[in-house]
Design an enzyme around this catalytic site. Structure first.
Site, PDB file in Angstrom:
ATOM      1  N   LYS A  54     -86.269  63.284  -2.616  1.00 14.24           N
ATOM      2  CA  LYS A  54     -87.335  63.957  -1.880  1.00 14.24           C
ATOM      3  C   LYS A  54     -88.260  64.792  -2.772  1.00 14.24           C
ATOM      4  CE  LYS A  54     -86.493  63.044   2.575  1.00 14.24           C
ATOM      5  NZ  LYS A  54     -87.488  62.508   3.510  1.00 14.24           N
ATOM      6  N   SER A 304     -79.366  57.957  -2.615  1.00  8.50           N
ATOM      7  CA  SER A 304     -80.593  58.737  -2.428  1.00  8.50           C
ATOM      8  C   SER A 304     -80.414  60.243  -2.557  1.00  8.50           C
ATOM      9  CB  SER A 304     -81.216  58.405  -1.074  1.00  8.50           C
ATOM     10  OG  SER A 304     -80.304  58.662  -0.022  1.00  8.50           O
TER      11      SER A 304
END
Length: 403
Positions: A54, A304
């Site tokens: 992110k 992720s």
């Protein structure tokens, strides 16, 4: 309709990020390669700054804000990973940041977000409710909303992962990517398909928070009302307007995985790869373990994020150990007389199982007057050993039950 980023936007985002994010390593996985029957490579975005991909999209979005928008600050909604990315980018660029997080967000994510200098406000149970609160805050204060996935700059930033995968694993045939709102999958798929349209791109959702399969069937974003999953980082109820058509165009397949599969993947990553990964970051590995024959290698799986609450990690490991047969709960009935418990424990000792916990009760419902109920938690070497332990107990006259 929101503007879609282009391949050139992803290239520009990479230049913008060059001095601010980590080009995360890839790591070959022997155990997963054995499972799949072909090469499997892990893209370790859990080792990224702030512990998740992110940071890429958040920095690109905030860095491209004009000066007149920066003075009122930025606002975001996030379960934690986007929050940290926004907070770090805002601090780097000297911009005030406010983040709305759902109640029950992992404590390490909240503390890290505050440590990067952002104000944190809790709102609702899911990210979607936080998004509504953040947009209202933006309208009221003039702060710029930094959406976690539904903006072309954010998608372009996340897409830089796709560029790195093609450079680090040029022979790749399949790329497996976690899917929540879709920013990571959309951006990476665009980057990959622009250069190698023959590479298969697969998105993976938690089956209890899977908005994309139904949305793709209906041809439009469909909102989920409930998303009971441990994978808080991908618990997004409504696909993004920017991302949805990109995923329609560039993604070959969407798969879903159970909570049990996610738990098993987390345990395997910690035990076999020595990697700490959060539930949302492990869904790709869970998909490979669920259906290894479905993936043509070489396969790259994106991990992720790695921001998991230690308490949750402990629970997940225990749950995964139970599913793997490594922890065996057993309930038996023994005579209420001296030495009966010692005899039972001796039988268990002879099987090679380790006793972790014993509860000895005379008040369990259904017991006769001269009986005692014993609940044990045993540590075994796996499913086959656990079955042998139960067989041995029964052969010695103990009606052992494993719940």
């Amino acid at each position: 309709m929101h503007a879609e980023p282009t391949y050139d936007d992803i290239l520009e985002a990479r230049e913008l990020l060059r001095d601010h994010i980590t080009e995360t390593p890839v790591q070959g996985s022997r155990w997963l390669s054995d499972v799949v029957g072909d090469t499997v490579i892990l893209k370790c975005e859990n080792l990224q700054r702030t512990g998740s991909f992110k940071a890429r999209g958040a920095f690109v979005r905030i860095a491209r804000l004009p000066e007149d928008q920066r003075k009122n600050g930025v606002v975001a909604a996030s379960a934690g990973n986007h929050a940290q990315g926004v907070a770090l980018a805002a601090r780097t660029l000297g911009i005030p940041a406010t983040v709305f997080m759902p109640e029950g967000a992992p404590i390490p994510k909240e503390k890290a977000t505050r440590a990067y200098g952002a104000d944190v406000i809790f709102e609702g149970q899911y990210v979607d409710q936080c998004l509504d609160a953040a947009m209202e805050f933006a309208e009221r204060t003039g702060a710029t909303m930094i959406h976690p996935f539904d903006h072309s700059d954010v998608v372009a930033g996340q897409g830089t992962i796709g560029l790195e995968i093609l450079e680090q694993a040029p022979e790749v045939k399949t790329v497996v990517i976690p899917l929540g709102g879709g920013g990571l999958l959309a951006g990476a798929a665009l980057a990959i398909k622009a250069k190698h349209p023959d590479v298969k791109v697969v998105g993976v959702q938690a089956e209890t928070a899977a908005a994309y399969p139904v949305s793709l069937r209906e041809g439009r974003p469909i909102k989920l009302d409930k998303m009971p999953t441990m994978a808080d980082g991908i618990a997004v109820g409504l696909p993004g307007e920017t991302n949805f058509p990109m995923i329609q165009a560039y993604v070959d397949e969407i798969r879903t995985v159970s909570e049990e599969a996610i738990s098993g993947a987390l345990l395997s990553l910690a035990e076999r790869a020595k990697l700490v990964v959060e539930p949302a970051g492990a869904v790709g590995v869970a998909a490979l373990m669920d259906a290894p024959e479905a993936f043509e290698g070489p396969v790259v799986v994106v991990l992720s994020g790695g921001n998991i609450d230690p308490l949750l990690l402990g629970k997940v490991i225990q749950h995964g150990m139970t599913l793997a047969g490594r922890y065996l709960p057993v309930a038996v009935t023994i005579p209420d007389q001296p030495g009966a418990l010692a005899t039972l424990l001796g039988v268990i000792g002879d099987t090679g199982a380790n006793v972790m916990e014993v509860v000895h009760s005379r008040t369990t419902p259904g017991l006769r007057l001269a009986e005692v109920g014993v609940q044990l938690q045993l540590e075994t070497r796996g499913q086959a050993h656990a079955e042998r332990v139960l067989e041995q107990l029964r052969s010695k006259g103990y009606p052992a039950v494993s719940p």
